[in-house]
Design a protein around this motif. Structure first.
Motif, short mmCIF file in Angstrom:
data_model
loop_
_atom_site.label_atom_id
_atom_site.label_comp_id
_atom_site.label_asym_id
_atom_site.label_seq_id
_atom_site.Cartn_x
_atom_site.Cartn_y
_atom_site.Cartn_z
N ARG A 47 -7.90 -3.37 0.50
CA ARG A 47 -6.79 -3.27 1.45
C ARG A 47 -6.84 -4.45 2.41
O ARG A 47 -7.90 -4.78 2.95
CB ARG A 47 -6.92 -1.95 2.22
CG ARG A 47 -5.92 -1.74 3.36
CD ARG A 47 -4.52 -1.48 2.87
NE ARG A 47 -4.41 -0.50 1.81
CZ ARG A 47 -4.29 0.81 2.01
NH1 ARG A 47 -4.25 1.31 3.21
NH2 ARG A 47 -4.19 1.64 0.99
N ASP A 84 -2.19 -4.02 -0.61
CA ASP A 84 -3.38 -3.95 -1.45
C ASP A 84 -3.46 -5.19 -2.33
O ASP A 84 -2.44 -5.63 -2.88
CB ASP A 84 -3.33 -2.71 -2.36
CG ASP A 84 -3.51 -1.42 -1.57
OD1 ASP A 84 -4.20 -1.46 -0.53
OD2 ASP A 84 -2.95 -0.39 -1.99
N ALA A 116 0.85 -1.19 0.00
CA ALA A 116 0.00 0.00 0.00
C ALA A 116 0.89 1.24 0.00
O ALA A 116 1.92 1.28 0.68
CB ALA A 116 -0.90 -0.01 1.23
#
Lengths: 510, 258
Positions: free
Chosen positions: A77, A58, A51
Motif C-alpha cells: 500500500r 496499491d 485500493a
C-alpha cells in the motif's frame, strides 16, 4: 529471500482470492523484487491499482520464475504518494515505475530517467507526479530530452510522423557525424486510453478493444484476455479450441516474421526477398481469414473457446496452401543467407548484448537473438502448449542478423507445429459458455506472441467487474532495447535496427 | 545472382487480374452486411443490444446500420434469433459522405468519382501521405499490402509518399488521438491544395471500438473535410483498392462487367 513471505505463488489458469494477498511493507516489497531479479526472476508486471474502498493506491508486482513455471504476486500500500525507486538497483522496472507515476501520481523517488510515458492526465484527479497543472492535459513529447553537448554534436529529431506507412512516435538522436551517442524514444502519440476504459468491464465492447490494442497481435492479446477471464470465472476451454487458438497464434507469428524478413531485406535494398516476402506475408494472413474470415483473426478467439471451426475440406485446403507458402518462404529467405551483401549489412549492426537484455528485461525474439533462453510457450505454457513443446530458438550475436535468423528458426518451428496439430486435431466442441468473472479475484495470463511475452493481469471488485485490467505488450519491455542497440551505431542504420525489433507503437501506448 | 533468378522463376507471377477479374475472397469473409428486417421478431432488439459499437438502431420496424461504426464482427449475427443478419461477399463499401454510411435496407450508395477537374489532376497520378493517428497497425498493414506485387498499386498510378508536400492528399487511420491531433493537422496543412482526405477504418470514421474515450476524437469528424470513407475493421485491401479506384473514376466503365 527477504520480504518474500507475503508473495503468493500462482500458476496460469487459476485465479486467486484478492484477500489472500497480504500487504507487504514497502521495504519488504522492494527487497523481494530486487532480490528475486538478482536471483534470475523477471518482473512480468509492476503496476498500481486504486485500493479497494479506501484511500491510497496499491502497487502489485508479478515475478516470473521460469525455472519452475511459477509466478509470484505481491502487493503493498502506498499512502503518501511516493516510494523509493527500484530502477537504480534493477533497471528492468524503469518504464513500469514511470507508468505508475503517470497513471496514479505515485512518485518513484530517485528514478534516474523520470519522464512521462504516454502524456495523459493521471487517473487520480487533481494529482500529478511531476507537479504539472493537473487540469491541463500534458502535451505529447513535452519533456527535456537528454542532450550531449559539444561543438561537433548534432541532434536529429524524427517524428511523430515517419516516412512510411507506419505508426507515429518520436526519436531524438545525439550524433557525432554518423555515430549515434544516444537515442531517446518518446512515445504516447497512439494513446487511446484503453486500460482506463477497461475498468468496470467486461462489457460487450471489451474484447474488441483488446483485439485492436495492437492490431497485428490480435490473436496474442485476445488469447491472453480470454485466459484471464476464463481463470476469473473458472471456465474450462475445450481441447479443440485450445489447439485452434495455438494454430492461430503460430499463424500470426508466421505472417509477421515473414513480413519482417521481407522488410529487413527491403531496408538493405535487397529487393527479391522484400518483394517475395511481402506477398507471402499476405498468404499467411489469408490462411487466418480462411479459418475466421478476418486476415488479422478478428472475432476468432472468444471467452470459452473459439468462434470458428475447421471442417475436413477446409483443413485440406489449408494444409495445401500452407505447404506451398512455406516452400516459397524457404526460397525467398535462403536468398538472404546466401547474399554476402545482405550479410555484410546485417552482421554486427545494432548489437544488443545478453547482459543488457537481462538487465533491461527484454523479451521475445530480440532477447533470444542475444542468447537469452526465454520463451513463454516453454517457460509458462498455457493452452495447447502445455501438451506440446516448441523448442526455443536462440542465436548468440545479438545483431540484426541474429534477430533475423531467430525469426527464420521460429518460422520453421511454427510451421512444423501447425502441421502436427492439424493432423491431430481433437474432436469435440469449440466453445463452452464462459462463466462470468467471480468477485474479488486476481488472474494472470501470459502468452508468447510473435514479438514476445504478453502479460495481462485482471482484478475484479466485489461485483465481479474489473477493478483494474493491466495489459503489457512485449513492446513495452523492448523499446529500450532498440535505444541501447543504437548506441555507437551509425544513424543510417536506424531504419534497419528499428525493423529488426519491429515494435508496436499502439501496443506500447494503449 | 543465379540463385536470385532461379528464385524469381519459382515465385511466379503473382499480381491479381483485378479489375479485369473479380478477386477471390475467403468464404467466411465478412463483406457488406445484409439485414432482412422482414424476419425481425416483434420488439426484438437483440442485434442492437449485442453490437459493441451501437452501430445498429431499431426504430419501430426499421433497422438502421451505421457502417462507419460497424466492426464487421460476428456479435449481431450470432445474437439474432431469426437469422435475419448475414454478411455478403461484397467487398465494395466505400462512400463519399458520412450519411451514405447509414444503411437502412437499401443498397449502399457507393462512392462517386471526383469532379472532372480533380480527375484531370489526380486520375492518372495520385500521391498519398498516410497518417496513423491512433491506428492499431491493422489498417496500416492492409494499406501497406497494396504496395506488394499482389495488388501492385503503382500500376494504377497511386503511390504512398514520404512527405506531405509531395502528396495530393492524406489517408488517415486511427481514432485520432488527442496526442496526434496537432501533428495530423500540420500534415494536412503541408499538403498543397487542391487536396483530398481519405478516412480508412472504423476508428478514423467513428472512433471504432474506442468511441467515447476522452483520449480520442472519435474519428476525423469535422477536424478535416473527408472525400472518401472506407469502412471496416480493418477494411480488406480489396475494399480499400476499390474505394481508391472508384474515387478516381477508374471503375466507371467496368461496372457492367463486374
Amino acid at each position: 529471500m527477504n520480504g518474500y513471505e507475503n508473495f503468493v505463488p500462482m500458476r496460469l489458469g487459476r485465479a486467486i482470492d484478492r484477500d489472500s494477498l497480504k500487504d507487504a511493507s514497502i521495504d519488504d516489497f522492494r527487497e523481494a523484487i530486487v532480490d528475486s531479479v538478482e536471483a534470475g526472476y523477471r518482473v512480468a508486471a509492476l503496476f498500481a491499482a486504486p485500493a479497494a474502498g479506501e484511500a491510497g493506491v496499491d502497487l502489485y508486482a508479478v515475478l516470473a520464475d521460469a525455472s519452475r513455471s511459477l509466478l509470484h504476486v505481491g502487493k503493498t500500500r502506498i499512502e503518501d504518494g511516493a516510494y523509493p525507486s527500484m530502477t537504480p538497483e534493477i533497471p528492468c522496472v524503469h518504464l513500469f515505475e514511470r507508468e505508475i507515476a503517470e497513471q496514479y501520481a505515485i512518485r518513484p523517488d530517485g528514478h534516474p530517467w523520470f519522464k512521462p510515458v504516454r502524456f495523459h492526465a493521471s487517473y487520480a484527479p487533481g494529482r500529478d507526479a511531476w507537479g504539472r497543472d493537473p487540469d491541463e492535459k500534458p502535451i505529447a513529447g513535452d519533456i527535456d530530452f537528454f542532450r550531449v553537448e559539444g561543438d561537433e554534436i548534432h541532434e536529429v529529431a524524427v517524428g511523430p510522423i515517419h516516412a512510411g506507412v507506419i505508426e507515429p512516435g518520436h526519436f531524438r538522436f545525439q550524433c557525432h557525424g554518423e555515430n549515434v551517442f544516444h537515442l531517446e524514444i518518446s512515445l504516447g502519440y497512439q494513446h487511446r486510453g484503453i486500460e482506463r476504459s477497461l475498468i468496470g468491464g467486461p462489457t460487450k465492447r471489451t474484447i474488441h478493444a483488446i483485439e485492436a490494442a495492437a492490431g497485428d497481435t490480435t490473436i496474442g492479446h485476445a488469447t491472453a484476455y480470454c485466459q484471464a477471464v476464463e481463470a476469473l470465472g473458472g471456465s474450462r476451454v475445450p481441447g479443440r479450441a485450445e489447439v485452434l487458438r495455438g494454430i492461430a497464434l503460430e499463424l500470426e507469428r508466421l505472417a509477421n516474421h515473414v513480413g519482417d524478413l521481407g522488410a529487413l531485406a527491403g531496408d538493405v535494398g535487397f529487393l527479391p526477398t522484400a518483394s517475395f516476402c511481402g506477398r507471402l506475408r499476405g498468404d499467411f494472413l489469408n490462411l487466418t481469414a480462411l479459418l475466421c474470415g478476418s486476415r488479422f483473426g478478428r472475432g476468432l478467439v472468444r471467452p470459452g473457446g473459439v468462434a470458428f471451426d475447421f471442417d475436413q475440406e477446409r483443413i485440406a485446403s489449408f494444409k495445401q496452401r500452407l505447404a506451398s507458402a512455406f516452400t516459397d518462404v524457404t526460397t525467398a529467405v535462403e536468398l538472404l543467407w546466401n547474399s554476402s551483401s545482405v550479410q555484410a549489412r546485417f552482421e554486427e549492426t545494432g548489437v544488443l548484448t545478453k547482459e543488457n537484455c537481462l538487465a533491461l528485461g527484454i523479451v521475445g525474439p530480440a532477447a533470444r537473438a542475444s542468447g537469452v533462453d526465454i520463451d513463454a510457450r516453454v517457460d509458462f505454457p498455457s493452452g495447447v502448449f502445455r501438451f506440446t513443446q516448441i523448442p526455443i530458438s536462440t542465436a548468440k550475436t545479438g545483431d540484426v542478423f541474429a534477430r533475423a535468423f531467430v525469426r527464420w528458426l521460429e518460422i520453421q518451428r511454427s510451421m512444423k507445429f501447425i502441421q502436427e496439430q492439424l493432423n491431430a486435431l481433437p474432436e469435440g466442441s469449440i466453445r463452452t459458455a464462459a462463466a462470468p468473472p467471480r468477485p474479488n479475484r486476481l488472474a494472470l495470463a501470459i502468452v508468447e506472441a510473435w514479438r514476445g511475452m504478453i502479460c495481462h493481469v485482471a482484478l475484479t471488485d466485489q461485483e465481479g467487474k474489473f477493478a483494474r485490467y493491466k495489459m503489457i505488450d512485449p513492446s513495452f519491455y523492448n523499446w529500450i532495447g532498440l535505444a541501447i542497440a543504437m548506441r555507437e551505431g551509425a544513424i543510417s542504420d536506424f531504419p534497419l535496427c528499428n525493423k529488426s525489433f519491429n515494435l508496436s507503437y499502439c501496443g506500447h501506448d494503449l | 545472382m543465379p540463385n536470385a533468378l532461379f528464385a524469381r522463376l519459382e515465385q511466379k507471377h503473382r499480381t491479381i487480374a483485378y479489375p479485369d477479374q473479380e478477386p477471390t475472397l475467403p468464404d467466411r469473409f465478412r463483406g457488406l452486411p445484409v439485414i432482412d428486417a422482414s424476419k425481425c421478431g416483434e420488439g426484438c432488439r437483440d442485434c442492437a443490444a449485442a453490437c459493441p459499437t451501437d452501430a445498429i438502431a431499431i426504430d419501430r420496424e426499421r433497422v438502421r446500420l451505421d457502417l462507419g461504426r460497424c466492426l464487421f464482427c460476428d456479435d449481431c449475427r450470432s445474437a439474432c434469433p431469426e437469422g435475419a443478419i448475414t454478411y455478403s461477399q461484397d467487398y465494395r463499401l466505400s462512400v463519399r459522405t458520412r450519411e451514405d454510411l447509414m444503411m437502412e435496407g437499401e443498397t449502399l450508395k457507393l462512392a462517386a468519382a471526383l469532379d472532372e477537374k480533380s480527375r484531370r489532376l489526380f486520375g492518372r497520378s495520385l500521391k498519398l501521405r498516410q497518417v496513423s493517428a491512433g491506428g492499431c497497425n491493422a489498417c496500416e498493414a492492409d494499406l501497406n499490402v497494396l504496395g506488394t506485387i499482389v495488388f501492385d498499386l503503382g500500376r494504377f498510378g497511386i503511390q504512398f509518399v514520404a512527405s506531405p508536400r509531395h502528396a495530393d492528399g492524406l489517408v488517415v487511420t486511427g481514432a485520432i488521438t488527442e496526442n496526434m491531433r496537432s501533428a495530423l493537422l500540420t500534415a494536412y496543412e503541408a499538403v498543397p491544395a487542391p487536396k483530398i482526405v481519405i478516412a480508412v477504418g472504423a476508428c478514423a470514421i467513428s472512433g471504432g471500438p474506442y468511441a467515447g474515450n476522452p483520449e480520442i476524437h472519435d474519428g476525423i469528424g469535422s477536424l478535416l473535410p473527408v472525400d472518401l470513407y472506407i469502412p471496416g475493421c480493418p477494411p480488406h485491401p480489396m475494399t480499400i483498392l476499390d474505394g481508391l479506384l472508384r474515387l478516381l473514376g477508374r471503375l466507371e466503365n467496368r461496372e457492367k462487367t463486374i
